[in-house]
Scaffold this motif. Sequence first.
Motif, PDB file in Angstrom:
ATOM      1  N   PHE A  98       0.801  -1.221   0.000  1.00  0.00           N
ATOM      2  CA  PHE A  98       0.000   0.000   0.000  1.00  0.00           C
ATOM      3  C   PHE A  98       0.839   1.279   0.000  1.00  0.00           C
ATOM      4  CE2 PHE A  98      -0.177  -1.490   4.479  1.00  0.00           C
ATOM      5  CZ  PHE A  98       0.348  -0.387   5.139  1.00  0.00           C
ATOM      6  N   LEU A  99       2.175   1.122  -0.092  1.00  0.00           N
ATOM      7  CA  LEU A  99       3.035   2.296  -0.225  1.00  0.00           C
ATOM      8  C   LEU A  99       3.785   2.236  -1.560  1.00  0.00           C
ATOM      9  CD1 LEU A  99       4.588   2.646   3.356  1.00  0.00           C
ATOM     10  CD2 LEU A  99       2.654   3.887   2.391  1.00  0.00           C
ATOM     11  N   THR A 100       4.148   3.394  -2.079  1.00  0.00           N
ATOM     12  CA  THR A 100       4.846   3.473  -3.360  1.00  0.00           C
ATOM     13  C   THR A 100       6.347   3.264  -3.149  1.00  0.00           C
ATOM     14  OG1 THR A 100       3.261   5.213  -3.857  1.00  0.00           O
ATOM     15  CG2 THR A 100       5.082   4.906  -5.419  1.00  0.00           C
ATOM     16  N   PRO A 101       6.987   2.360  -3.913  1.00  0.00           N
ATOM     17  CA  PRO A 101       8.445   2.242  -3.811  1.00  0.00           C
ATOM     18  C   PRO A 101       9.110   3.570  -4.206  1.00  0.00           C
ATOM     19  CG  PRO A 101       7.517   0.358  -4.963  1.00  0.00           C
ATOM     20  CD  PRO A 101       6.400   1.342  -4.789  1.00  0.00           C
ATOM     21  N   ILE A 102      10.215   3.882  -3.520  1.00  0.00           N
ATOM     22  CA  ILE A 102      10.829   5.201  -3.678  1.00  0.00           C
ATOM     23  C   ILE A 102      11.918   5.172  -4.745  1.00  0.00           C
ATOM     24  CG2 ILE A 102      12.189   6.961  -2.486  1.00  0.00           C
ATOM     25  CD1 ILE A 102       9.276   6.730  -1.547  1.00  0.00           C
ATOM     26  N   ASP A 103      11.946   6.206  -5.552  1.00  0.00           N
ATOM     27  CA  ASP A 103      13.011   6.379  -6.536  1.00  0.00           C
ATOM     28  C   ASP A 103      14.128   7.200  -5.889  1.00  0.00           C
ATOM     29  OD1 ASP A 103      14.637   6.936  -8.623  1.00  0.00           O
ATOM     30  OD2 ASP A 103      13.166   8.073  -9.785  1.00  0.00           O
ATOM     31  N   TYR A 104      15.142   6.485  -5.359  1.00  0.00           N
ATOM     32  CA  TYR A 104      16.187   7.164  -4.587  1.00  0.00           C
ATOM     33  C   TYR A 104      17.085   8.063  -5.425  1.00  0.00           C
ATOM     34  CZ  TYR A 104      15.493   5.689   0.185  1.00  0.00           C
ATOM     35  OH  TYR A 104      15.005   5.560   1.459  1.00  0.00           O
ATOM     36  N   SER A 105      17.027   7.899  -6.772  1.00  0.00           N
ATOM     37  CA  SER A 105      17.898   8.735  -7.598  1.00  0.00           C
ATOM     38  C   SER A 105      17.533  10.212  -7.449  1.00  0.00           C
ATOM     39  CB  SER A 105      17.774   8.303  -9.065  1.00  0.00           C
ATOM     40  OG  SER A 105      16.477   8.620  -9.538  1.00  0.00           O
ATOM     41  N   LYS A 106      16.275  10.485  -7.027  1.00  0.00           N
ATOM     42  CA  LYS A 106      15.862  11.879  -6.844  1.00  0.00           C
ATOM     43  C   LYS A 106      16.465  12.486  -5.580  1.00  0.00           C
ATOM     44  CE  LYS A 106      11.287  11.446  -9.017  1.00  0.00           C
ATOM     45  NZ  LYS A 106      11.534  12.102 -10.298  1.00  0.00           N
ATOM     46  N   LEU A 255      16.919   3.948  19.419  1.00  0.00           N
ATOM     47  CA  LEU A 255      16.967   4.804  18.231  1.00  0.00           C
ATOM     48  C   LEU A 255      16.039   4.280  17.147  1.00  0.00           C
ATOM     49  CD1 LEU A 255      20.812   5.374  17.861  1.00  0.00           C
ATOM     50  CD2 LEU A 255      19.103   7.060  18.555  1.00  0.00           C
ATOM     51  N   ASP A 256      15.412   5.205  16.441  1.00  0.00           N
ATOM     52  CA  ASP A 256      14.500   4.792  15.381  1.00  0.00           C
ATOM     53  C   ASP A 256      14.407   5.890  14.321  1.00  0.00           C
ATOM     54  OD1 ASP A 256      12.788   3.240  14.001  1.00  0.00           O
ATOM     55  OD2 ASP A 256      11.243   3.150  15.538  1.00  0.00           O
ATOM     56  N   TYR A 257      13.824   5.546  13.199  1.00  0.00           N
ATOM     57  CA  TYR A 257      13.712   6.521  12.112  1.00  0.00           C
ATOM     58  C   TYR A 257      12.265   6.859  11.856  1.00  0.00           C
ATOM     59  CZ  TYR A 257      17.972   3.902  11.411  1.00  0.00           C
ATOM     60  OH  TYR A 257      19.136   3.246  11.628  1.00  0.00           O
ATOM     61  N   ASP A 258      12.047   8.087  11.402  1.00  0.00           N
ATOM     62  CA  ASP A 258      10.766   8.433  10.809  1.00  0.00           C
ATOM     63  C   ASP A 258      11.020   8.661   9.336  1.00  0.00           C
ATOM     64  OD1 ASP A 258       9.062   8.167  12.837  1.00  0.00           O
ATOM     65  OD2 ASP A 258       8.311  10.219  12.805  1.00  0.00           O
ATOM     66  N   LEU A 259      10.058   8.245   8.519  1.00  0.00           N
ATOM     67  CA  LEU A 259      10.275   8.322   7.069  1.00  0.00           C
ATOM     68  C   LEU A 259       9.072   8.949   6.377  1.00  0.00           C
ATOM     69  CD1 LEU A 259      10.855   5.049   8.103  1.00  0.00           C
ATOM     70  CD2 LEU A 259      12.401   5.331   6.175  1.00  0.00           C
ATOM     71  N   TRP A 260       9.348   9.557   5.244  1.00  0.00           N
ATOM     72  CA  TRP A 260       8.249  10.003   4.389  1.00  0.00           C
ATOM     73  C   TRP A 260       7.838   8.830   3.522  1.00  0.00           C
ATOM     74  CZ3 TRP A 260       5.945  14.119   5.833  1.00  0.00           C
ATOM     75  CH2 TRP A 260       6.652  15.211   6.343  1.00  0.00           C
ATOM     76  N   ALA A 261       6.536   8.537   3.548  1.00  0.00           N
ATOM     77  CA  ALA A 261       6.029   7.479   2.685  1.00  0.00           C
ATOM     78  C   ALA A 261       4.946   8.070   1.799  1.00  0.00           C
ATOM     79  CB  ALA A 261       5.459   6.348   3.520  1.00  0.00           C
ATOM     80  N   ILE A 262       4.838   7.505   0.590  1.00  0.00           N
ATOM     81  CA  ILE A 262       3.823   7.974  -0.353  1.00  0.00           C
ATOM     82  C   ILE A 262       2.830   6.839  -0.579  1.00  0.00           C
ATOM     83  CG2 ILE A 262       3.429   8.965  -2.638  1.00  0.00           C
ATOM     84  CD1 ILE A 262       6.446   9.691  -2.665  1.00  0.00           C
ATOM     85  N   PRO A 263       1.571   7.022  -0.147  1.00  0.00           N
ATOM     86  CA  PRO A 263       0.578   5.959  -0.354  1.00  0.00           C
ATOM     87  C   PRO A 263       0.385   5.687  -1.849  1.00  0.00           C
ATOM     88  CG  PRO A 263      -0.245   7.608   1.163  1.00  0.00           C
ATOM     89  CD  PRO A 263       1.023   8.155   0.587  1.00  0.00           C
ATOM     90  N   LYS A 264       0.000   4.448  -2.179  1.00  0.00           N
ATOM     91  CA  LYS A 264      -0.305   4.104  -3.574  1.00  0.00           C
ATOM     92  C   LYS A 264      -1.462   4.955  -4.060  1.00  0.00           C
ATOM     93  CE  LYS A 264       2.001   0.382  -5.225  1.00  0.00           C
ATOM     94  NZ  LYS A 264       1.877  -0.982  -4.695  1.00  0.00           N
ATOM     95  N   GLY A 265      -1.388   5.366  -5.323  1.00  0.00           N
ATOM     96  CA  GLY A 265      -2.550   6.026  -5.934  1.00  0.00           C
ATOM     97  C   GLY A 265      -2.685   7.501  -5.640  1.00  0.00           C
ATOM     98  N   VAL A 266      -1.584   8.177  -5.240  1.00  0.00           N
ATOM     99  CA  VAL A 266      -1.696   9.628  -5.055  1.00  0.00           C
ATOM    100  C   VAL A 266      -1.944  10.270  -6.422  1.00  0.00           C
ATOM    101  CG1 VAL A 266      -0.324   9.845  -2.971  1.00  0.00           C
ATOM    102  CG2 VAL A 266       0.812   9.888  -5.175  1.00  0.00           C
ATOM    103  N   LYS A 267      -2.627  11.427  -6.394  1.00  0.00           N
ATOM    104  CA  LYS A 267      -3.095  11.998  -7.661  1.00  0.00           C
ATOM    105  C   LYS A 267      -1.958  12.563  -8.491  1.00  0.00           C
ATOM    106  CE  LYS A 267      -7.631  12.619  -5.799  1.00  0.00           C
ATOM    107  NZ  LYS A 267      -7.462  12.506  -4.349  1.00  0.00           N
ATOM    108  N   ASP A 268      -0.966  13.178  -7.842  1.00  0.00           N
ATOM    109  CA  ASP A 268       0.107  13.804  -8.609  1.00  0.00           C
ATOM    110  C   ASP A 268       1.445  13.446  -7.960  1.00  0.00           C
ATOM    111  OD1 ASP A 268       1.859  15.370  -9.982  1.00  0.00           O
ATOM    112  OD2 ASP A 268       0.601  17.158  -9.959  1.00  0.00           O
ATOM    113  N   LEU A 269       2.015  12.323  -8.409  1.00  0.00           N
ATOM    114  CA  LEU A 269       3.233  11.801  -7.789  1.00  0.00           C
ATOM    115  C   LEU A 269       4.387  12.795  -7.882  1.00  0.00           C
ATOM    116  CD1 LEU A 269       4.326   9.307  -6.341  1.00  0.00           C
ATOM    117  CD2 LEU A 269       4.971   8.355  -8.540  1.00  0.00           C
ATOM    118  N   ASP A 270       4.489  13.485  -9.020  1.00  0.00           N
ATOM    119  CA  ASP A 270       5.585  14.447  -9.201  1.00  0.00           C
ATOM    120  C   ASP A 270       5.538  15.556  -8.162  1.00  0.00           C
ATOM    121  OD1 ASP A 270       6.903  13.219 -11.219  1.00  0.00           O
ATOM    122  OD2 ASP A 270       5.785  14.235 -12.829  1.00  0.00           O
ATOM    123  N   ALA A 271       4.330  16.047  -7.909  1.00  0.00           N
ATOM    124  CA  ALA A 271       4.180  17.127  -6.932  1.00  0.00           C
ATOM    125  C   ALA A 271       4.595  16.652  -5.541  1.00  0.00           C
ATOM    126  CB  ALA A 271       2.738  17.621  -6.915  1.00  0.00           C
TER     127      ALA A 271
END
Lengths: 348, 418
Positions: A98-106, A255-271
Amino acid sequence: MPLKSLTMTLSALALAASCGTAFAADSLTITSWGGAYQTSQDEAYFKPYTAKTGVKITQEEYNGEAARIRAMVESGNTTWDAVDVDAATAQQGCDEGFLTPIDYSKFGGEGAFVKGSTFECGIPTIIYSTIYAYDADKIKDGPKTIAGLFDTKTWPGKRALQKTPFGNLEFALMADGVPADKVYETLKTKEGVDRAFKKLDTIKNDIVWWEAGAQPPQLLASGEVVMATAWNGRIFNANKVDKKNFKIVWDGQLLDYDLWAIPKGVKDLDAVYKFVEFASSPEAQAAQTKYISYGPALLAATPLVAPDILKDLPTAPENAKTALANDPVFWGDNKEELLKRFNTWIAQ
Amino acid sequence: MAVAALPGEAGPDADRISLKTKLRRAERMNRARSFSLVAPLLVFVLAVFALPIGLMLVRSVENTEVRETMPRTMAALAAWDGRETPGEAVFAAFADDLVQTQKDRTTALVGKRINYEVPGARSRFLKAGRLVDAGGGGPWKEKFIASDAEWGSVEFWAIMKRAGNSFTPYYLLTALDLRQDAAGAVTANYPDQSIFIDIFIRTLTISLVVTLATLVLGYPVAHLLAILPPARANVLMILVLLPFTTSILVRTTAWIVLLQSNGVLNDILLALHLTTERVQLIFNRFGTVLAMTHIQLPFTILPIYSVMKSIPASHLRAARSLGAGPLTAFVSVYMPQTLPGVGAGCLLTFILSLGYYITPALVGGPQDQMVSYFVALYTNREMNWGQASALGGLLLMMTLVLYAVFNRVVGIDKVKLG
């Protein structure tokens, strides 16, 4: 209702919905954990981003319930564009799709972040820590080690713990004498889990459970508890903003991390990417430390942090001596059982 | 019908028939019109009430995860007799299915479903997925068993086969602290997973105590409201209704402020030397019942009040004039007449109390959480929507049974809500 008018109503609704989509790029909905943490994100990321690009950011709050993201994705109406998640959710979201895989090159590749903090479906933003703290105005000679959290003889009174097995099991084992680097090894055995629960049993009647990050400082301030586990930034913030005299015990911190995640199906992935790129710039990450004492996950951000702030971060060498880093693979594999056992234990 | 035409009376009878038909037609029109007025509400109730509840009930027995994501394995398992570890055919089909689930990212979902019944299954499935991703081809049986001996377990495959059915009693059984063993027989659940019967009993107990407390506190208030002159009754009425219009969250938070260790109540107790140390009034059963009683009071008072208001004062006076003492007159003449109101108020409070969530979560301890808390827990945290639906369904059943019992004992037609 006649079928024809029903169809017309439905198509009108669909039209209205698609109009909404057309304007989506002008605004983003971002969800985080509320309280002092979200305020720091507002100051360091949201406000500057809106000022720079004109994109309006709508903020929402949650308590880390991954189900809310999944329900949104499953219903085909993803309204959250980016979510601040913990490592376990980033892992689970990838496993269950349910999360979008991240393009780390960005983001300059995975090497730009603290080693071990990058996830397939999450971009690390901060390194935080679960610690425990006490009110130094009330306890003069406070505990120095993690064992103090379980020592109700020396320091009687209630303790506030987070209502999740995560963290509490690790603290229980470390307080019981297991060294930090052996904790997950021990937890992988049934005897190890039993040992952790047995240790928790010793203070079961002295526990007040918290669920939202803003609660521990409140419980400490009201005197309801004498000690509380908390996210270190919340305690730092209570001292800074509310002029409290809470003391953090760094021994055995988690110690732990917080991360930005992008749910599947967002309307404007680029934004969404544009926003996360902005939030992952060294300047923005360094700016956040001014508002809350969490360490930036971006390596390039640390040199920009002022030295007097650096000493309060969980990653400061002085604080990190006995720190334990959360093992997301262990929790990914065992979350189900431990959550079940924990909830049964707590309700009995 | 008795309107069959007699010979020789064709003329007027034909008129009569047409009149009847016309009348019927007009009635039908009327009925259609009144139905069209009710229709929006009917559609609304069906759409937002009956349908979701129906879907929820279906969800508590639905079992699609394994059937949909592992079709080949299920087909291969159909021929398996369940006596010893399945042969290569099943393992090969399983490997094929895993290739697909790895692609669709559904391996963890199947693993999670099996994990409910076999602890540790989720990580075993993820590991198996990685094994298949690594490639290499069959024979798979030895490969799987070599990676984890549990793949050779007959019991595991029996559970796997059963999990492939479209419907499962699993969630409902768990909600009743029961489980199916490998052979399919129903037995008691493992002790470290049996909590739900306790929780249902706890929910009933708290609701009952709250109902009794609101009755004891509310009955005299309702009586006072009913006998006071209107001007003074109105002031009192405002006092009853004011908290009613404040949000539950605000009232609950106010109780936290009052009851906490350094709160007002503890300060008063200490100042009056009633206690020597601060008393724990919150995060326990006492706090929960107190806050819930406060919130539910108007729900009990108002129906009782409305019934009391309709009892003529002359009844009491007549009883007194016939020689009954004030207490006898009250108990044998006045009280029986208030019973419909008492029934309505108590039923309302009891049923509303069964579904409490936010108040016990905020002012209760872990031992005070009611069924709704676990519904929320399974929905939001554990993402086990089958279990949440099963608990919700049982709570609904419990409410309906109580309602039926109440109807049998008191009679719902005797109840007056205002």
